[in-house]
Design an enzyme around this catalytic site. Sequence first.
Site, mmCIF file in Angstrom:
data_model
loop_
_atom_site.group_PDB
_atom_site.id
_atom_site.type_symbol
_atom_site.label_atom_id
_atom_site.label_comp_id
_atom_site.label_asym_id
_atom_site.label_seq_id
_atom_site.Cartn_x
_atom_site.Cartn_y
_atom_site.Cartn_z
ATOM 1 C CB SER A 293 11.555 -15.413 -19.788
ATOM 2 O OG SER A 293 12.323 -15.652 -18.620
ATOM 3 C CG ASN B 107 -0.229 -0.259 2.488
ATOM 4 O OD1 ASN B 107 0.680 0.496 2.822
ATOM 5 N ND2 ASN B 107 -0.569 -1.314 3.198
ATOM 6 C CE LYS C 203 10.440 -19.033 -8.825
ATOM 7 N NZ LYS C 203 9.260 -18.198 -9.146
ATOM 8 C CB SER D 246 8.062 -15.871 -1.479
ATOM 9 O OG SER D 246 9.230 -16.403 -2.036
HETATM 10 P P1 NAD Z 1 9.486 -12.677 -17.370
HETATM 11 O O1 NAD Z 1 10.609 -11.733 -17.428
HETATM 12 O O2 NAD Z 1 8.589 -12.792 -18.545
HETATM 13 O O3 NAD Z 1 8.535 -12.403 -16.128
HETATM 14 C C1 NAD Z 1 8.942 -11.848 -14.909
HETATM 15 C C2 NAD Z 1 8.140 -10.591 -14.721
HETATM 16 O O4 NAD Z 1 8.217 -10.140 -13.378
HETATM 17 C C3 NAD Z 1 8.624 -9.437 -15.596
HETATM 18 O O5 NAD Z 1 7.552 -8.991 -16.406
HETATM 19 C C4 NAD Z 1 8.999 -8.368 -14.578
HETATM 20 O O6 NAD Z 1 8.719 -7.077 -15.047
HETATM 21 C C5 NAD Z 1 8.102 -8.742 -13.426
HETATM 22 N N1 NAD Z 1 8.491 -8.209 -12.111
HETATM 23 C C6 NAD Z 1 9.694 -8.246 -11.506
HETATM 24 N N2 NAD Z 1 9.628 -7.631 -10.308
HETATM 25 C C7 NAD Z 1 8.347 -7.206 -10.161
HETATM 26 C C8 NAD Z 1 7.647 -6.502 -9.143
HETATM 27 N N3 NAD Z 1 8.271 -6.099 -8.018
HETATM 28 N N4 NAD Z 1 6.326 -6.222 -9.319
HETATM 29 C C9 NAD Z 1 5.697 -6.613 -10.444
HETATM 30 N N5 NAD Z 1 6.295 -7.287 -11.440
HETATM 31 C C10 NAD Z 1 7.618 -7.578 -11.292
HETATM 32 O O7 NAD Z 1 10.151 -14.080 -17.006
HETATM 33 P P2 NAD Z 1 9.545 -15.542 -16.759
HETATM 34 O O8 NAD Z 1 10.741 -16.419 -16.753
HETATM 35 O O9 NAD Z 1 8.443 -15.847 -17.665
HETATM 36 O O10 NAD Z 1 9.019 -15.453 -15.267
HETATM 37 C C11 NAD Z 1 7.694 -15.677 -14.873
HETATM 38 C C12 NAD Z 1 7.654 -16.673 -13.720
HETATM 39 O O11 NAD Z 1 8.068 -17.949 -14.197
HETATM 40 C C13 NAD Z 1 8.589 -16.319 -12.567
HETATM 41 O O12 NAD Z 1 7.972 -16.642 -11.339
HETATM 42 C C14 NAD Z 1 9.751 -17.265 -12.807
HETATM 43 O O13 NAD Z 1 10.495 -17.540 -11.634
HETATM 44 C C15 NAD Z 1 8.999 -18.486 -13.294
HETATM 45 N N6 NAD Z 1 9.815 -19.519 -13.948
HETATM 46 C C16 NAD Z 1 10.593 -19.218 -15.030
HETATM 47 C C17 NAD Z 1 11.367 -20.203 -15.621
HETATM 48 C C18 NAD Z 1 12.226 -19.895 -16.835
HETATM 49 O O14 NAD Z 1 13.081 -20.692 -17.191
HETATM 50 N N7 NAD Z 1 12.022 -18.779 -17.491
HETATM 51 C C19 NAD Z 1 11.340 -21.522 -15.114
HETATM 52 C C20 NAD Z 1 10.523 -21.801 -14.021
HETATM 53 C C21 NAD Z 1 9.774 -20.800 -13.437
#
Ligand code: NAD
Length: 286
Positions: free
Chosen positions: A222, A78, A190, A147
């Site tokens: 990504s 907030n 995680k 988290s």
């Molecule tokens: P991504 O870059 O597309 O997504 C991450 C997003 O988080 C970004 O758009 C970023 O702007 C946003 N972000 C960061 N800090 C923030 C905040 N304080 N408030 C709001 N938004 C915020 O990358 P991704 O890899 O698609 O990640 C999405 C989810 O998938 C994450 O939880 C990531 O840990 C998880 N994940 C990714 C992989 C992989 O290999 N890419 C594997 C397993 C899990």
Amino acid sequence: RGKRAFIAGVADDHGYGWAIAKSLAAAGAEILVGTWVPALNIFESSLRRGKFDESRVLPDGSLMEITKVYPLDAVFDNPEDVPEDIKTNKRYAGSSNWTVQEAAESVKKDFGSIDILVHSLANGPEVTKPLLETSRKGYLAALSASSYSYVSLLKHFIPIMNPGGSSISLTYIASERIIPGYGGGMSSAKAALESDTRVLAFEAGRKHKIRVNSISAGPLRSRAAKAIGFIDMMIDYSLVNAPLQKELSAEEVGNTAAFLASPLASAITGAVIYVDNGLNAMGVGV
Ligand code: NAD
């Protein structure tokens, strides 16, 4: 009427959030997204200029519509939480109502309710550092952004989620197995996210009939993953070692999210579902 989804963590067309938005849109959902404030301008102008049009194409040939893009910074609950340096930061000053509570209020004002909440965001400022070299500040920042941000989102959106609704987060196997390179407390973050998935499933299920699940996704190139620095190695490792020797597409994760959000998954809650070509099931590399 169709379902309405709010997807937090979409700032380009490369990540899981975008793919989830597409799968939900293809299934008939209305799409709202929450975009990190510093990334908002580029994302919105790219959308407007048609830069994402190719990636907006749905299976039926139509283009995914994003009904509204909300600014969001999920590390602030907030306005009282926002420190002066952020308030006056150029990248934040142009936007308003981007704390979690305000974003939920804005969605309520605009649309009344949602059915699906997706948390597809993570951030660990020291992710490239081994855990033994991670500072307290970096560790807590990883937990806060990756988290607690989920606890906060669910807490603030539950009051506007329709009963029978579904909530989904994205996690990574580094929570339970050693993945060198996934540092800075991100493995810890995680682990917390997955544990919280169970507790939140209980609390949100009992109180509001909402299901809470997490997808443990395999590696995707990504923007966030490229920042970690080892993503190509992880993709290659999976190609060599997973039961299914194919590159994982973001769409496969999106489709699982659409399934989890649908009545087809009406008895699934508190679960961590692997979408990783089966890599999690291997005991050794081969
Ligand atoms: P991504 O870059 O597309 O997504 C991450 C997003 O988080 C970004 O758009 C970023 O702007 C946003 N972000 C960061 N800090 C923030 C905040 N304080 N408030 C709001 N938004 C915020 O990358 P991704 O890899 O698609 O990640 C999405 C989810 O998938 C994450 O939880 C990531 O840990 C998880 N994940 C990714 C992989 C992989 O290999 N890419 C594997 C397993 C899990």
